[in-house]
Scaffold this motif. Structure first.
Motif, PDB file in Angstrom:
ATOM      1  N   LEU A  36       0.816  -1.212   0.000  1.00 45.50           N
ATOM      2  CA  LEU A  36       0.000   0.000   0.000  1.00 45.50           C
ATOM      3  C   LEU A  36       0.853   1.266   0.000  1.00 45.50           C
ATOM      4  N   TYR A  37       2.153   1.092  -0.037  1.00 44.91           N
ATOM      5  CA  TYR A  37       3.037   2.251   0.095  1.00 44.91           C
ATOM      6  C   TYR A  37       2.896   3.206  -1.086  1.00 44.91           C
ATOM      7  N   ASP A  38       2.688   2.697  -2.273  1.00 42.09           N
ATOM      8  CA  ASP A  38       2.604   3.540  -3.465  1.00 42.09           C
ATOM      9  C   ASP A  38       1.368   4.437  -3.458  1.00 42.09           C
ATOM     10  N   VAL A  39       0.381   4.109  -2.614  1.00 35.81           N
ATOM     11  CA  VAL A  39      -0.847   4.926  -2.554  1.00 35.81           C
ATOM     12  C   VAL A  39      -0.982   5.612  -1.199  1.00 35.81           C
ATOM     13  N   LEU A  43      -9.310   4.732  -3.431  1.00 34.66           N
ATOM     14  CA  LEU A  43      -8.782   3.390  -3.688  1.00 34.66           C
ATOM     15  C   LEU A  43      -9.865   2.464  -4.225  1.00 34.66           C
ATOM     16  N   PRO A  44      -9.489   1.476  -5.044  1.00 33.24           N
ATOM     17  CA  PRO A  44     -10.434   0.425  -5.418  1.00 33.24           C
ATOM     18  C   PRO A  44     -10.937  -0.296  -4.165  1.00 33.24           C
ATOM     19  N   TYR A  45     -12.094  -0.905  -4.305  1.00 34.64           N
ATOM     20  CA  TYR A  45     -12.737  -1.533  -3.150  1.00 34.64           C
ATOM     21  C   TYR A  45     -11.835  -2.545  -2.449  1.00 34.64           C
ATOM     22  N   GLY A  46     -11.164  -3.376  -3.233  1.00 35.63           N
ATOM     23  CA  GLY A  46     -10.299  -4.395  -2.632  1.00 35.63           C
ATOM     24  C   GLY A  46      -9.179  -3.798  -1.809  1.00 35.63           C
ATOM     25  N   LEU A  47      -8.618  -2.676  -2.273  1.00 35.82           N
ATOM     26  CA  LEU A  47      -7.547  -2.016  -1.520  1.00 35.82           C
ATOM     27  C   LEU A  47      -8.077  -1.322  -0.272  1.00 35.82           C
ATOM     28  N   GLN A  48      -9.318  -0.854  -0.318  1.00 32.05           N
ATOM     29  CA  GLN A  48      -9.912  -0.279   0.889  1.00 32.05           C
ATOM     30  C   GLN A  48     -10.047  -1.349   1.973  1.00 32.05           C
ATOM     31  N   ARG A  49     -10.421  -2.547   1.562  1.00 32.91           N
ATOM     32  CA  ARG A  49     -10.486  -3.662   2.518  1.00 32.91           C
ATOM     33  C   ARG A  49      -9.095  -3.946   3.091  1.00 32.91           C
ATOM     34  N   ARG A  50      -8.105  -3.940   2.223  1.00 31.53           N
ATOM     35  CA  ARG A  50      -6.743  -4.193   2.671  1.00 31.53           C
ATOM     36  C   ARG A  50      -6.275  -3.088   3.617  1.00 31.53           C
ATOM     37  N   LEU A  51      -6.658  -1.845   3.342  1.00 29.23           N
ATOM     38  CA  LEU A  51      -6.290  -0.722   4.209  1.00 29.23           C
ATOM     39  C   LEU A  51      -6.920  -0.870   5.582  1.00 29.23           C
ATOM     40  N   GLY A  68     -18.588  -8.041  -1.083  1.00 32.24           N
ATOM     41  CA  GLY A  68     -18.554  -7.121  -2.214  1.00 32.24           C
ATOM     42  C   GLY A  68     -17.408  -7.320  -3.176  1.00 32.24           C
ATOM     43  N   MET A  69     -16.584  -8.330  -2.961  1.00 31.93           N
ATOM     44  CA  MET A  69     -15.425  -8.538  -3.827  1.00 31.93           C
ATOM     45  C   MET A  69     -15.772  -9.441  -5.013  1.00 31.93           C
TER      46      MET A  69
END
Length: 280
Positions: free
Chosen positions: A165-168, A176-184, A205-206
């Motif tokens: 997640l460092y690049d964002v 962020l895309p939904y999947g990355l929001q979950r990861r965050l 929701g994935m």
């Protein structure tokens, strides 16, 4: 019992005439990924809320690493001590609040993503670090805690790098895309340095690709952070692929527990939840 990280014993949670959780007992051992499944309204999230101190149970108790952390005792009442040098005395008993539970080493995510929408990825994770700060009002006001703050910022950067997640990190979390929001959201939970992670429907929701990536991600964080994980999930492919053991709730009561294969072949579970198509 020595490997037990989380243990719920005879937990009941009643709201008026509604019994959301009925005499639930379960155990999660060190390093396991355990899933709690069941139909909507079965009491799964209520069980999570008991573990994390949101609710004081009507009956039963919760143990973390062998220590009782939640019990069915009215908040703020006087409690008599029955053992030790203080036997016979009374003390005011306060149920642990969610922040105190988190400090013990239990973190959670939510079914509906709860990020600080106006903040960046970096700030969302940094906020979680404040739980571990040792500063007080005086030291924070005069910036006497700058070394601790600097260290926590470095820790957040390292965590974001580990979780890709460092690049964002400087982007608003809502971009962020939904999947990355979950990861965050999971990254924010990890920032509190838990040993037990509770995931509430992480795949909700994935799409199939995101779900496959999440499966690998959960395995990775379990191993990298030496976590024990308890997960609520409706996505049966994910549950069956990732779980060491599964507990099944229906109308608040435990109807089955066992390995994924045992659960798939349990006729009561098939009738109540899975259906024939899920196992064929």
């Amino acid at each position: 019992m020595s490997d037990s990280v989380l243990r719920m014993e005879n937990v009941t949670m009643q709201f008026g005439g509604v019994v959301a959780v009925n005499n639930l007992s379960l155990q999660v051992n060190k390093g396991e990924i355990v899933s709690l499944i069941g139909p909507n309204g079965a009491g799964k999230t209520t069980a999570f809320n008991v573990v994390t101190g949101v609710y004081a149970p009507t009956n039963g108790a919760v143990y973390f690493n062998g220590k009782e952390i939640v019990e069915n005792f009215p908040r703020g009442k006087m409690k008599k001590i029955y053992a030790g040098s203080d036997a016979g005395k009374f003390t005011r008993h306060l149920e642990p609040t969610p922040d105190k539970i988190t400090k013990l080493g239990i973190a959670r995510t939510f079914q509906n993503i709860r990020l600080w929408k106006s903040q960046t990825v970096f700030t969302n994770v940094l906020i979680a670090k404040h739980l571990r700060r040792t500063s007080n009002v005086f030291s924070a006001t005069f910036r006497l805690n700058w070394k601790e703050e600097q260290l926590q910022r470095q820790e957040v950067e390292e965590l974001l790098k580990m979780l890709d997640l460092y690049d964002v990190k400087d982007e608003l979390c809502t971009s962020l895309p939904y999947g990355l929001q979950r990861r965050l959201e999971i990254a924010r939970a990890l920032a509190t340095k838990p040993s037990l992670l509770l995931l509430d429907e992480p795949a909700a929701g994935m799409n199939p690709q995101e779900t496959a990536e999440l499966t690998a991600f959960i395995h990775k964080i379990r191993d990298d952070f030496r976590l024990t994980i308890l997960m609520i999930e409706h996505h049966m492919d994910l549950v069956m692929d990732i779980s060491d053991r599964i507990y099944v709730l229906n109308f608040g009561a435990l109807i089955a527990s066992g390995t994924p294969q045992e659960i798939q072949n349990n006729q009561e579970v098939i009738n109540a939840y899975l259906g024939e198509s899920e196992v064929n």
